[in-house]
Design a protein around this motif. Sequence first.
Motif, PDB file in Angstrom:
ATOM      1  N   GLU A   1      -1.204   0.083  -7.486  1.00  0.00           N
ATOM      2  CA  GLU A   1      -1.284  -0.045  -6.036  1.00  0.00           C
ATOM      3  C   GLU A   1      -2.634  -0.601  -5.604  1.00  0.00           C
ATOM      4  O   GLU A   1      -2.713  -1.465  -4.718  1.00  0.00           O
ATOM      5  N   ILE A   2      -3.701  -0.109  -6.201  1.00  0.00           N
ATOM      6  CA  ILE A   2      -5.042  -0.587  -5.864  1.00  0.00           C
ATOM      7  C   ILE A   2      -5.163  -2.083  -6.120  1.00  0.00           C
ATOM      8  O   ILE A   2      -5.629  -2.844  -5.271  1.00  0.00           O
ATOM      9  N   ILE A   3      -4.703  -2.515  -7.301  1.00  0.00           N
ATOM     10  CA  ILE A   3      -4.816  -3.926  -7.674  1.00  0.00           C
ATOM     11  C   ILE A   3      -3.988  -4.811  -6.751  1.00  0.00           C
ATOM     12  O   ILE A   3      -4.476  -5.818  -6.219  1.00  0.00           O
TER      13      ILE A   3
ATOM     14  N   ALA B   1      -5.368  -4.785  -3.026  1.00  0.00           N
ATOM     15  CA  ALA B   1      -6.660  -5.465  -2.930  1.00  0.00           C
ATOM     16  C   ALA B   1      -6.485  -6.976  -3.093  1.00  0.00           C
ATOM     17  O   ALA B   1      -7.138  -7.767  -2.393  1.00  0.00           O
TER      18      ALA B   1
ATOM     19  N   GLN C   1      -5.038  -8.351   0.152  1.00  0.00           N
ATOM     20  CA  GLN C   1      -6.067  -8.465   1.180  1.00  0.00           C
ATOM     21  C   GLN C   1      -6.967  -9.669   0.911  1.00  0.00           C
ATOM     22  O   GLN C   1      -7.265 -10.461   1.810  1.00  0.00           O
TER      23      GLN C   1
ATOM     24  N   GLN D   1      -2.020   3.036   2.488  1.00  0.00           N
ATOM     25  CA  GLN D   1      -3.186   3.112   1.612  1.00  0.00           C
ATOM     26  C   GLN D   1      -4.343   3.903   2.205  1.00  0.00           C
ATOM     27  O   GLN D   1      -5.254   4.307   1.480  1.00  0.00           O
TER      28      GLN D   1
ATOM     29  N   PHE E   1      -9.506   2.926   2.218  1.00  0.00           N
ATOM     30  CA  PHE E   1      -9.200   1.749   1.403  1.00  0.00           C
ATOM     31  C   PHE E   1      -9.236   0.489   2.259  1.00  0.00           C
ATOM     32  O   PHE E   1      -9.690  -0.568   1.794  1.00  0.00           O
ATOM     33  N   ASP E   2      -8.762   0.571   3.497  1.00  0.00           N
ATOM     34  CA  ASP E   2      -8.846  -0.566   4.409  1.00  0.00           C
ATOM     35  C   ASP E   2     -10.289  -1.014   4.587  1.00  0.00           C
ATOM     36  O   ASP E   2     -10.596  -2.205   4.593  1.00  0.00           O
TER      37      ASP E   2
ATOM     38  N   VAL F   1     -11.572  -2.839   1.279  1.00  0.00           N
ATOM     39  CA  VAL F   1     -11.116  -4.212   1.032  1.00  0.00           C
ATOM     40  C   VAL F   1     -11.648  -5.168   2.100  1.00  0.00           C
ATOM     41  O   VAL F   1     -11.851  -6.358   1.822  1.00  0.00           O
TER      42      VAL F   1
ATOM     43  N   SER G   1     -11.748   4.420  -6.553  1.00  0.00           N
ATOM     44  CA  SER G   1     -10.669   3.559  -6.063  1.00  0.00           C
ATOM     45  C   SER G   1     -11.189   2.577  -5.024  1.00  0.00           C
ATOM     46  O   SER G   1     -10.816   1.398  -5.009  1.00  0.00           O
TER      47      SER G   1
ATOM     48  N   GLY H   1     -11.159  -1.440  -5.368  1.00  0.00           N
ATOM     49  CA  GLY H   1     -10.475  -2.239  -4.359  1.00  0.00           C
ATOM     50  C   GLY H   1     -11.394  -3.269  -3.736  1.00  0.00           C
ATOM     51  O   GLY H   1     -11.006  -4.432  -3.535  1.00  0.00           O
TER      52      GLY H   1
ATOM     53  N   SER I   1     -10.792  -7.332  -4.129  1.00  0.00           N
ATOM     54  CA  SER I   1     -10.598  -8.141  -2.923  1.00  0.00           C
ATOM     55  C   SER I   1     -11.701  -9.192  -2.787  1.00  0.00           C
ATOM     56  O   SER I   1     -11.448 -10.314  -2.356  1.00  0.00           O
TER      57      SER I   1
END
Length: 265
Positions: free
Chosen positions: A5-7, A10, A13, A39, A43-44, A47, A218, A222, A226
Amino acid sequence: MDLIEIIVLALLQGLTEFLPISSSAHLILPSRMLGWEDQGLAFDVAVHVGTLAAVMLYFRRDIGVLTLNWFKTGFSSAPNTEAKLAWFVVVATIPAGLAGLLLDDWIEANLRSTAVIAATTIGFGLLLGFADKTQKDGITLTHMTLMMALVIGLAQALALIPGTSRSGITITAALLVGLHRVEAARFSFLLSIPLILAAGGLKTLELANSALPVDWISLALGAAISAISAWLCIYYFLAFINKIGMMPFVVYRLILGAVLLVFFI
């Protein structure tokens, strides 16, 4: 969030921030197809920091020259070319900033449906294709006018509507007012800096007031993914855009919009 999910998020984005293909349309797909949860705010922020770092690193010389000349001659009666361009970035940022302050909550409540995103992905994709096909030998940024910058800025405000694509609509407007493809993309990327900075700043303020735990590993991963994907995106987009034109992105948007209409509405 797990590693996959992270990959994926990112990369989305980093790539969709600068390609004219709509980030909101892409961010729908993982959650709808794979059932991923949101996410989260942290995390927003991460990225956004990554994409901001990428565009500022790539355009570091331009930023330095524009900033220096803006302070040297930008407030005089005869600003030089670089100072004028710096002012054009400022002027073109204002409409989107005002629209965000006034309309963001309303748009969030009324225009975030899959149907809207599919329609704007297709509609603004077709407009991008029209602008690219009708653009001939465009002018450079040194011949840009204040009115051109204002038109591009007003177009950028439309990017608040999900599915529009900030880079897509600004490049479209730049082509329509007469800028060369590469110059249109360069101005779009420069114009992204204050908006990404503002968006990241607002999200950071929200995060500072949040009591949720933070997974720093994480977030760092991320941000790094990004940043790298965004830098590569800018580099190759500017390197090849004059050869391939905008039609590959137009076709991609039409397919993506059709997928959203058929499978998710």
